[in-house]
Enzyme design. Structure first.
Site, PDB file in Angstrom:
ATOM      1  N   ASN A  38       7.961 -90.012   1.125  1.00 52.17           N
ATOM      2  CA  ASN A  38       8.439 -89.185   2.238  1.00 52.17           C
ATOM      3  C   ASN A  38       7.351 -88.212   2.663  1.00 52.17           C
ATOM      4  O   ASN A  38       6.213 -88.655   2.862  1.00 52.17           O
ATOM      5  CB  ASN A  38       9.838 -88.594   2.033  1.00 52.17           C
ATOM      6  CG  ASN A  38      10.085 -87.700   0.849  1.00 52.17           C
ATOM      7  OD1 ASN A  38      10.134 -88.162  -0.275  1.00 52.17           O
ATOM      8  ND2 ASN A  38      10.292 -86.425   1.081  1.00 52.17           N
ATOM      9  N   ASP A  39       7.626 -86.943   2.820  1.00 52.64           N
ATOM     10  CA  ASP A  39       6.746 -86.023   3.557  1.00 52.64           C
ATOM     11  C   ASP A  39       5.240 -86.139   3.264  1.00 52.64           C
ATOM     12  O   ASP A  39       4.838 -86.272   2.107  1.00 52.64           O
ATOM     13  CB  ASP A  39       7.083 -84.570   3.211  1.00 52.64           C
ATOM     14  CG  ASP A  39       8.546 -84.268   3.209  1.00 52.64           C
ATOM     15  OD1 ASP A  39       9.339 -85.112   3.599  1.00 52.64           O
ATOM     16  OD2 ASP A  39       8.888 -83.155   2.782  1.00 52.64           O
TER      17      ASP A  39
HETATM   18  C1  FRU Z   1      11.731 -82.677   3.510  1.00 56.04           C
HETATM   19  C2  FRU Z   1      12.061 -82.369   2.062  1.00 56.04           C
HETATM   20  C3  FRU Z   1      11.355 -81.112   1.630  1.00 56.04           C
HETATM   21  C4  FRU Z   1      11.242 -81.316   0.150  1.00 56.04           C
HETATM   22  C5  FRU Z   1      11.008 -82.794   0.029  1.00 56.04           C
HETATM   23  C6  FRU Z   1      11.579 -83.432  -1.198  1.00 56.04           C
HETATM   24  O1  FRU Z   1      11.823 -84.019   3.854  1.00 56.04           O
HETATM   25  O2  FRU Z   1      13.455 -82.272   1.914  1.00 56.04           O
HETATM   26  O3  FRU Z   1      11.988 -79.919   1.999  1.00 56.04           O
HETATM   27  O4  FRU Z   1      10.201 -80.561  -0.404  1.00 56.04           O
HETATM   28  O5  FRU Z   1      11.583 -83.386   1.180  1.00 56.04           O
HETATM   29  O6  FRU Z   1      11.145 -84.738  -1.361  1.00 56.04           O
END
Ligand code: FRU
Length: 499
Positions: A38-39
């Protein structure tokens, strides 16, 4: 010292990552070595090289305890794989090393600042997170978590701030001072971005709240970033639990760009305008860097939490980043264009001016799934049209449609037949501003995604698709008569280097 958890993850990704054939990945978008992404995290230059870390769960294509995966790039298009950088191997980050940033220290080492999450039972027996900010220092490959961790905890919050939702530090350096912008939940249950400063990236003090939602733009504000651009100051964040507002913001996890001015000694950040960042289906948690040549470049997760259930069966990687985008502020709006490096990947051009479209038509040489295509649509003197549709990744039962309606000044992106057999949202519609009656649509296709840039980046809209690569037709269709200029390039990549 490399922990057992990190060593295992590194062995795992080294063993299984290379088995994923390059053709099963995008040609030039970043994907995880194996498993879930993800991010974007720590998107930054370190010793002259561009690093990109990411939220990573190598062991499945689902979110799990978060690691940090690691990539490097020389051109924002081809990604070299490095071993995983962080594992959830301490008490303070046992539930995950959540999102954060990276910065080069004066002594030449690289510091990663991330949110350590512990999950505990609270007094009512409910599971609850404790989120603190932690640091790890390394040489660009291996990182040691700091003995001082956590370097920032709930005791450093302003009144009303929540230690349950306190995350995603974006860190940068200005002269001798380090700054971090961090997302937080406030006493009214909505979001804020907090600014901290430090002389060494380890000892932090609260400076001010940069801005707050006051329940206007969603709840918790995740993944903030704060930077000057073209004489303005920009605050971006990804709010959770947004309510829809016109065609600007959709419900759920969205993105928000606040443009204003910054008076560090005075009022602080003064917000003047607000807008969404990307109007498509799959875009969240953007992060930026300043390149050595001065460009402000943004990358984001090309997914949204609401769409992640939809993935190809048994896929061994899931989640990809957007194309890195060059940012500017034009006429008070955040504009974004694909990094200019993409242009050096263009093959021979197919160019056609003033093509008359009346019904559906195609052009010889205009098809493909790794393509840079610009279509300019303009009315024809003496006739009118109700809508124009650009079909991409079309073939058999598959079709992704970008539709423009001149009467409404709207563009709609529709991937209903984009190969995602899940009952989730597949269309988005947003406002655009034609110029002298013309609208310019630039579309970047890369096997499993469509990224649209309208009128030189005034609006962007991103969506993933999972259709067979043989569905590669591109057609033009009009309800009425319209003139269209087409400029199309194949994007060429050397597969040998991928993987
Ligand atoms: C955003 C989020 C962040 C967190 C991460 C966890 O997509 O929810 O706030 O740090 O993903 O994977």
């Amino acid at each position: 010292m490399t922990s057992e958890a990190l060593r295992k993850a590194r062995d795992f990704e080294a063993q299984y990552g290379p088995h994923i054939p390059a053709q099963e990945r995008p040609a030039f978008h970043a994907t995880p070595t194996i498993g879930w992404m993800n991010d974007p995290n720590g998107f930054s230059f370190y010793q002259g090289e561009c690093h990109l870390f990411y939220q990573y769960h190598p062991y499945s294509n689902e979110w799990g305890p978060m690691y940090w995966g690691h990539l490097k790039t020389a051109d924002f298009l081809r990604w070299d794989r490095l071993p995983a950088a962080l594992a959830p191997d301490q008490e303070y980050d046992a539930f995950g090393c959540f999102s954060g940033g990276a910065v080069e220290l004066p002594d030449g080492r690289q510091l990663l600042m991330y949110t350590g999450v512990q999950r505990q039972h609270n007094q009512e027996g409910f599971l609850q997170d404790i989120q603190t900010q932690c640091a790890a220092i390394g040489d660009g490959v291996d990182y040691e978590k700091c003995p001082l961790n956590p370097v920032l905890d709930g005791t450093s919050l302003p009144a009303g701030g929540s230690a349950v939702d306190f995350r995603d530090p974006k860190v940068w350096r200005e002269g001798d001072v380090f700054y971090a912008a961090i997302g937080n939940r406030t006493e009214d249950d909505s979001g804020a971005v907090l600014l901290y400063q430090s002389p060494d990236c380890l000892h932090w003090e609260f400076v001010r709240t940069l801005d707050r939602s006051y329940n206007q733009y969603g709840k918790m504000w995740e993944c903030p970033d704060f930077f000057p651009l073209d004489g303005r100051q920009v605050l971006i964040t990804s709010p959770q639990d947004m309510e829809p507002q016109g065609l600007e913001y959709h419900a759920g996890n969205g993105t928000l760009c606040l443009i204003g001015r910054y008076e560090p000694e005075g009022e602080g950040f003064v917000r003047e305008r607000a807008q969404a960042i990307d109007y498509g289906l799959d875009f969240y948690a953007p992060q930026t860097l300043e390149a050595p040549d001065g460009r402000r470049i943004m990358i984001a997760w090309m997914q949204n939490w609401a769409t992640v259930r939809s993935k190809p069966h048994h896929c061994r990687w899931f989640g990809q980043m957007t194309l890195p985008r060059e940012l500017s502020v034009r006429n008070g709006r955040l504009c974004q264009l694909p990094v200019r490096e993409l242009e050096s990947r263009r093959g021979a051009a197919v160019v056609r001016r003033s093509l008359l479209v009346n019904g559906e038509t195609s052009l010889p040489g205009v098809q493909g799934r790794t393509v840079d295509l610009t279509v300019t649509v303009r009315p024809m003197a003496g006739s009118s049209y109700r809508w124009f549709r650009l079909h991409v990744a079309k073939g058999g039962r598959y079709d992704t449609i970008i539709r423009y309606r001149p009467g409404e000044d709207t563009v709609k992106i529709d991937r209903t037949r984009g190969g995602l057999p899940f009952d989730i949202v597949h269309t988005r519609t947003f406002l655009v501003r034609p110029r002298d009656g013309e609208i310019k649509l630039r579309v970047i296709l890369d096997r499993f995604s469509v990224e649209l840039f309208v009128n030189d980046g005034e609006q962007a809209a991103s969506t993933v698709i999972y259709t067979p690569q043989e569905a590669d037709a591109i057609t033009f269709e009009a309800g009425g008569q319209v003139l269209v200029d087409v400029e199309k390039y194949d994007l060429l990549f050397d597969e040998e280097k991928e993987g």
